[in-house]
Design a protein around this motif. Structure first.
Motif, PDB file in Angstrom:
ATOM      1  N   CYS A 142       0.860  -1.179   0.000  1.00 49.40           N
ATOM      2  CA  CYS A 142       0.000   0.000   0.000  1.00 49.40           C
ATOM      3  C   CYS A 142       0.900   1.233   0.000  1.00 49.40           C
ATOM      4  N   THR A 143       0.276   2.388   0.116  1.00 50.36           N
ATOM      5  CA  THR A 143       1.030   3.630   0.301  1.00 50.36           C
ATOM      6  C   THR A 143       0.593   4.276   1.607  1.00 50.36           C
ATOM      7  N   PHE A 144       1.553   4.485   2.491  1.00 48.52           N
ATOM      8  CA  PHE A 144       1.304   5.238   3.721  1.00 48.52           C
ATOM      9  C   PHE A 144       1.663   6.698   3.464  1.00 48.52           C
ATOM     10  N   PHE A 145       0.721   7.603   3.703  1.00 50.16           N
ATOM     11  CA  PHE A 145       1.020   9.036   3.653  1.00 50.16           C
ATOM     12  C   PHE A 145       1.219   9.498   5.094  1.00 50.16           C
ATOM     13  N   ALA A 172       6.413  -0.897   2.294  1.00 50.40           N
ATOM     14  CA  ALA A 172       5.340  -0.193   1.593  1.00 50.40           C
ATOM     15  C   ALA A 172       5.894   1.109   1.022  1.00 50.40           C
ATOM     16  N   GLU A 173       5.074   1.787   0.235  1.00 52.77           N
ATOM     17  CA  GLU A 173       5.452   3.097  -0.300  1.00 52.77           C
ATOM     18  C   GLU A 173       5.112   4.168   0.731  1.00 52.77           C
ATOM     19  N   ILE A 174       5.971   5.181   0.832  1.00 54.44           N
ATOM     20  CA  ILE A 174       5.746   6.287   1.761  1.00 54.44           C
ATOM     21  C   ILE A 174       5.459   7.558   0.973  1.00 54.44           C
ATOM     22  N   GLY A 175       4.366   8.217   1.332  1.00 53.07           N
ATOM     23  CA  GLY A 175       4.017   9.501   0.736  1.00 53.07           C
ATOM     24  C   GLY A 175       3.970  10.582   1.797  1.00 53.07           C
ATOM     25  N   ASN A 176       3.902  11.815   1.345  1.00 57.96           N
ATOM     26  CA  ASN A 176       3.973  13.000   2.197  1.00 57.96           C
ATOM     27  C   ASN A 176       2.552  13.467   2.545  1.00 57.96           C
ATOM     28  N   HIS A 177       2.303  13.697   3.841  1.00 57.51           N
ATOM     29  CA  HIS A 177       0.993  14.177   4.294  1.00 57.51           C
ATOM     30  C   HIS A 177       1.130  15.495   5.047  1.00 57.51           C
ATOM     31  N   LEU A 226      12.569  15.287   6.595  1.00 56.92           N
ATOM     32  CA  LEU A 226      12.591  14.398   7.750  1.00 56.92           C
ATOM     33  C   LEU A 226      12.595  12.932   7.309  1.00 56.92           C
ATOM     34  N   VAL A 227      11.686  12.581   6.392  1.00 58.39           N
ATOM     35  CA  VAL A 227      11.586  11.193   5.928  1.00 58.39           C
ATOM     36  C   VAL A 227      12.834  10.784   5.158  1.00 58.39           C
ATOM     37  N   ARG A 228      13.367  11.697   4.370  1.00 57.90           N
ATOM     38  CA  ARG A 228      14.588  11.379   3.618  1.00 57.90           C
ATOM     39  C   ARG A 228      15.755  11.111   4.568  1.00 57.90           C
ATOM     40  N   ALA A 229      15.883  11.929   5.595  1.00 61.26           N
ATOM     41  CA  ALA A 229      16.982  11.747   6.553  1.00 61.26           C
ATOM     42  C   ALA A 229      16.806  10.489   7.390  1.00 61.26           C
ATOM     43  N   ALA A 230      15.570  10.177   7.765  1.00 62.43           N
ATOM     44  CA  ALA A 230      15.328   9.062   8.682  1.00 62.43           C
ATOM     45  C   ALA A 230      15.234   7.719   7.978  1.00 62.43           C
ATOM     46  N   ALA A 231      14.656   7.713   6.761  1.00 64.27           N
ATOM     47  CA  ALA A 231      14.375   6.436   6.094  1.00 64.27           C
ATOM     48  C   ALA A 231      14.975   6.334   4.697  1.00 64.27           C
ATOM     49  N   ASN A 232      15.760   7.345   4.307  1.00 62.06           N
ATOM     50  CA  ASN A 232      16.420   7.340   3.001  1.00 62.06           C
ATOM     51  C   ASN A 232      15.419   7.197   1.854  1.00 62.06           C
ATOM     52  N   VAL A 233      14.314   7.938   1.961  1.00 64.68           N
ATOM     53  CA  VAL A 233      13.255   7.898   0.955  1.00 64.68           C
ATOM     54  C   VAL A 233      13.029   9.305   0.414  1.00 64.68           C
ATOM     55  N   GLY A 259       7.610   5.059  -8.962  1.00 64.86           N
ATOM     56  CA  GLY A 259       7.785   5.324  -7.551  1.00 64.86           C
ATOM     57  C   GLY A 259       9.131   4.814  -7.078  1.00 64.86           C
ATOM     58  N   TYR A 260       9.467   5.132  -5.838  1.00 55.23           N
ATOM     59  CA  TYR A 260      10.761   4.657  -5.308  1.00 55.23           C
ATOM     60  C   TYR A 260      10.650   3.223  -4.859  1.00 55.23           C
ATOM     61  N   PHE A 261       9.429   2.728  -4.613  1.00 55.93           N
ATOM     62  CA  PHE A 261       9.264   1.405  -3.991  1.00 55.93           C
ATOM     63  C   PHE A 261       9.061   0.329  -5.045  1.00 55.93           C
TER      64      PHE A 261
END
Length: 235
Positions: free
Chosen positions: A77-80, A100-105, A130-137, A233-235
């Protein structure tokens, strides 16, 4: 050409120019009429994929249960994610990004239709960084909180290589904590290309296995939003 005919020709040319100018004003595109960067409400109907999109600002324990369901059903799925939530749940965010895929909310769940362009940019990029630094996404998808956006939101997303994501079916699970009602809203008249909006609530978790089973029986593959709308997507 006589002076009289010359004057008639001038008047005729002026009238013709005026008519053409009026037609141009109504018929030709201009800065105000050119469509802005459009959001996605779904993908191609001929697709065999449906996108499960889960907006997350709370419910870490329910997110963990959703990840377990995804594993057991071999789906994704995609988590925002909201930035303020992600910042408090960094280990879980990393786990989500692996499965899963991560999106921005956004960062603080603000009303993006009511804030400035600068504030739109700050909300989106704070969460992004924040997400890029923490999860490399490097996220590519933005789901506006409450589905509220403005032309400024769309412009910021276009300038930062983001796609704006809405939905075609809303389970309204944040309000109606009813497993059967959530299932009904997620499955009634479902078709390929649909984007199904959910949240990590207890009743959603109870309904999710049955929803996924329904999709698969109907020949539909629960997928990431990127897969449904047909972008890389990245995933």
């Amino acid at each position: 050409m006589t002076r009289k005919n010359f004057r008639v020709q001038i008047v005729t040319n002026i009238l013709l120019f005026s008519i053409l100018a009026i037609l141009a004003a109504f018929c030709l595109p201009n800065a105000a009429s050119v469509p802005v960067f459009a959001p996605y409400y779904g993908g191609e109907e001929g697709s065999n994929r449906v996108g499960i999109m889960i907006n997350v600002y709370e419910g870490a324990d329910q997110v963990e249960k959703i990840l377990s369901i995804l594993d057991k059903t071999e789906t994704t799925c995609t988590f925002f994610v909201g930035g303020v939530w992600a910042e408090k749940n960094l280990p879980l965010l990393k786990e989500m990004a692996l499965r899963a895929e991560i999106g921005n909310h956004g960062y603080l769940h603000r009303d993006h239709a009511r804030i400035s362009k600068l504030a739109n940019k700050e909300e989106i990029l704070l969460c992004h960084n924040l997400v890029r630094a923490a999860a490399n996404v490097d996220m590519k998808l933005f789901a506006p909180p409450s589905g509220s956006y403005s032309d400024d939101t769309l412009s910021v997303c276009e300038e930062n290589d983001y796609k704006v994501i809405m939905w075609s079916k809303d389970t309204i699970d944040w309000r109606d904590h009813d497993r059967d009602l959530i299932f009904k809203r997620a499955t009634t008249d479902v078709k390929g290309g649909d984007l199904i909006l959910m949240h990590p609530t207890e009743e959603t978790v109870k309904a999710l296995p049955s929803i996924i089973a329904f999709y698969k029986k109907a020949g539909l593959l629960p997928s990431t939003v990127s897969d449904v709308i047909g972008i890389a997507g990245y995933f």
